[in-house]
Design an enzyme around this catalytic site. Structure first.
Site, PDB file in Angstrom:
ATOM      1  N   HIS A   1      -3.532  32.532 -29.249  1.00  0.00           N
ATOM      2  CA  HIS A   1      -4.194  33.213 -29.708  1.00  0.00           C
ATOM      3  C   HIS A   1      -5.473  33.492 -28.604  1.00  0.00           C
ATOM      4  O   HIS A   1      -6.245  34.620 -28.435  1.00  0.00           O
ATOM      5  CB  HIS A   1      -4.923  34.578 -31.025  1.00  0.00           C
ATOM      6  CG  HIS A   1      -5.565  33.159 -31.599  1.00  0.00           C
ATOM      7  ND1 HIS A   1      -5.594  32.335 -32.375  1.00  0.00           N
ATOM      8  CD2 HIS A   1      -7.194  33.123 -31.370  1.00  0.00           C
ATOM      9  CE1 HIS A   1      -5.816  31.539 -33.137  1.00  0.00           C
ATOM     10  NE2 HIS A   1      -7.387  32.040 -32.093  1.00  0.00           N
TER      11      HIS A   1
ATOM     12  N   ASP B   1       1.268  29.604 -32.860  1.00  0.00           N
ATOM     13  CA  ASP B   1       0.443  29.714 -31.533  1.00  0.00           C
ATOM     14  C   ASP B   1       0.245  29.042 -31.263  1.00  0.00           C
ATOM     15  O   ASP B   1      -1.483  28.050 -31.039  1.00  0.00           O
ATOM     16  CB  ASP B   1      -0.655  29.765 -33.196  1.00  0.00           C
ATOM     17  CG  ASP B   1      -2.451  31.101 -32.980  1.00  0.00           C
ATOM     18  OD1 ASP B   1      -2.087  31.304 -31.814  1.00  0.00           O
ATOM     19  OD2 ASP B   1      -2.998  30.558 -33.100  1.00  0.00           O
TER      20      ASP B   1
ATOM     21  N   SER C   1     -11.471  27.872 -31.667  1.00  0.00           N
ATOM     22  CA  SER C   1      -9.839  28.044 -31.466  1.00  0.00           C
ATOM     23  C   SER C   1      -9.495  27.908 -30.783  1.00  0.00           C
ATOM     24  O   SER C   1     -10.019  27.677 -29.237  1.00  0.00           O
ATOM     25  CB  SER C   1      -9.350  30.034 -31.700  1.00  0.00           C
ATOM     26  OG  SER C   1      -9.499  30.840 -32.552  1.00  0.00           O
TER      27      SER C   1
END
Length: 435
Positions: A165, A198, A278
């Protein structure tokens, strides 16, 4: 090696022995007065004198004796103070005694961070859309400016491991660049993405020599309470280091965009993780990567912000899973998922994972001749355990399955008509992300 000096008197020990502190002054003169009628040492002996002189002579003797006594006491106190200083040493520290270099011991947070930071990068993804997950910097989102996330050096060939993402919006037609802690910036391209896991792998277009990949740990061996160190670029603040512990293991979490069926059996940590962290590494106290920071639990935005910050509930993809995915992406550019060949409900929680009566698009809930079918599973069966671990929902089951590889043999415990049964299932595979 120099011989250690005798230790100074311990006030606490002296108190326990009933002595006062400081200890009595060492005696260098005997007590004044002998107690047997003899004159004290140092006192003059006077011959008999006429009565008229005794008074003044006695006064002179008294003055002289007083002087000697005063001198003796003063000398005794002076000696005690000097001896005490010799034993204790001076309390004054000169500037020359200050260490020239402050060295951090191996294993400290500062030492681990100093070694890891050169291998952690800040990722900037630009495209027509914004980063939908926590990878964004919080600035310019929703305006088509992209966002920032984090990644780390995976091998010496210039591959960078991060979250899907973080780069999803720039994967097709966008641009991606990475910046190292020394400020050097490089263009990169997306090698492969695994939407469900992910996980994404980038490749530096002009990789520098001497890249130092971060060492990988074993996420199966981590324990609740172990120390953790997270490195990333929260809200665009590159090279930020935070610490915490492992709060829990095997948390079923939807990572990235939950609408894309992205699940993980996550490592939970209370290390501060915010938007921009992230894709960054979660390290153990040795500096080995045990997970990829991917998601946070938040209470919602405040003070006009569109995103909320850390409340001590962060989640990381276990590195054992991420490594399997990364190796597959580098090899083929496509992810491979292990499957049991059955569709389970994703909304129920607490009673297990129920095999649906029908799959999506009218397909059978249990794939004919698939792994589940071969093991005797049917629609309506409720899977309650996976390799002995409790299963409370569909996402939990998927997270556990995806921790393995196609071909692995696993044990599933299920209930049918109130009776429990355990079967062995050989996991199948699915290549690519489902549409």
């Amino acid at each position: 090696m120099a011989q250690a000096a005798a230790p100074a008197p311990d006030p606490a020990a002296a108190h326990q022995q009933g002595a006062g502190w400081p200890p009595p002054a060492p005696s260098v003169l005997p007590p004044y007065g002998g107690g047997d009628g003899a004159p004290a040492w140092g006192a003059p002996v006077h011959p008999a004198e006429p009565p008229r002189r005794r008074r003044s002579g006695g006064l002179i003797a008294a003055v002289l004796v007083a002087a000697l006594v005063a001198g003796g006491v003063g000398g005794g106190l002076g000696y005690w103070a000097a001896e005490r200083n010799d034993r204790v040493g001076s309390t004054t520290v000169s500037a020359a005694d200050t260490p020239k270099d402050l060295k951090r011991a191996p294993g400290t947070v500062s030492a681990v961070a100093a070694k890891a930071l050169p291998s952690v990068v800040t990722i900037e993804a630009k495209s027509g859309g914004a980063d939908p997950g926590i990878g964004g910097s919080g600035e310019g989102q929703g305006q088509g400016e992209g966002g920032t996330g984090t990644g780390f050096v995976y091998d010496q060939q210039g591959h960078i491991l991060t979250n899907n993402h973080v780069v999803d919006s720039a994967a097709e037609g966008g641009t991606v660049s990475v910046t190292f802690s020394n400020g050097k910036k490089y263009d990169a391209e997306v090698v492969g993405r695994a939407q469900g896991y992910d996980v994404a792998v980038l490749k530096l277009k002009d990789a520098p020599s001497g890249l130092a990949p971060l060492p990988l740990g074993d996420s199966e061996k981590v324990a609740v309470g172990d120390s953790t160190i997270a490195i990333g670029a929260p809200f665009g603040l590159s090279n930020t280091v935070t610490t915490g512990i492992i709060s829990a293991k095997n948390r079923p979490v939807a990572s990235g965009d939950a609408n894309k069926s992205s699940y993980m059996s996550a490592i939970q940590t209370d290390a501060s993780i915010n938007p921009g962290n992230s894709g960054g590494p979660l390290l153990d106290e040795r500096g080995a990567v045990i997970g990829i920071n991917s998601a946070i639990q938040s209470t919602g935005g405040s003070f006009g912000q569109s995103q909320a910050g850390s409340i001590g509930l962060g989640f990381a993809i276990p590195i054992n899973q991420a490594k399997n995915v990364a190796d597959q992406l580098i090899k083929t550019g496509k992810p491979v998922y292990p499957v049991i060949g059955a569709t389970v409900g994703m909304t129920e929680q607490g009673a297990g994972a129920t095999i649906a009566s029908q799959g999506s698009g009218g397909t059978p809930a249990v794939t004919p001749d698939g792994p589940a079918a071969k093991a005797g599973l049917k629609a309506g069966d409720v899977i309650t355990e996976f390799n002995g671990k409790p299963v409370d929902s569909g996402p939990t089951l998927i997270g556990e399955i995806w921790n393995h590889k196609p071909g692995d043999k696993v044990e599933l415990t299920y209930e049918r008509d109130g009776k429990a049964k355990t079967v062995t299932v050989t996991l199948g595979e699915r290549t690519g992300d489902s549409t």
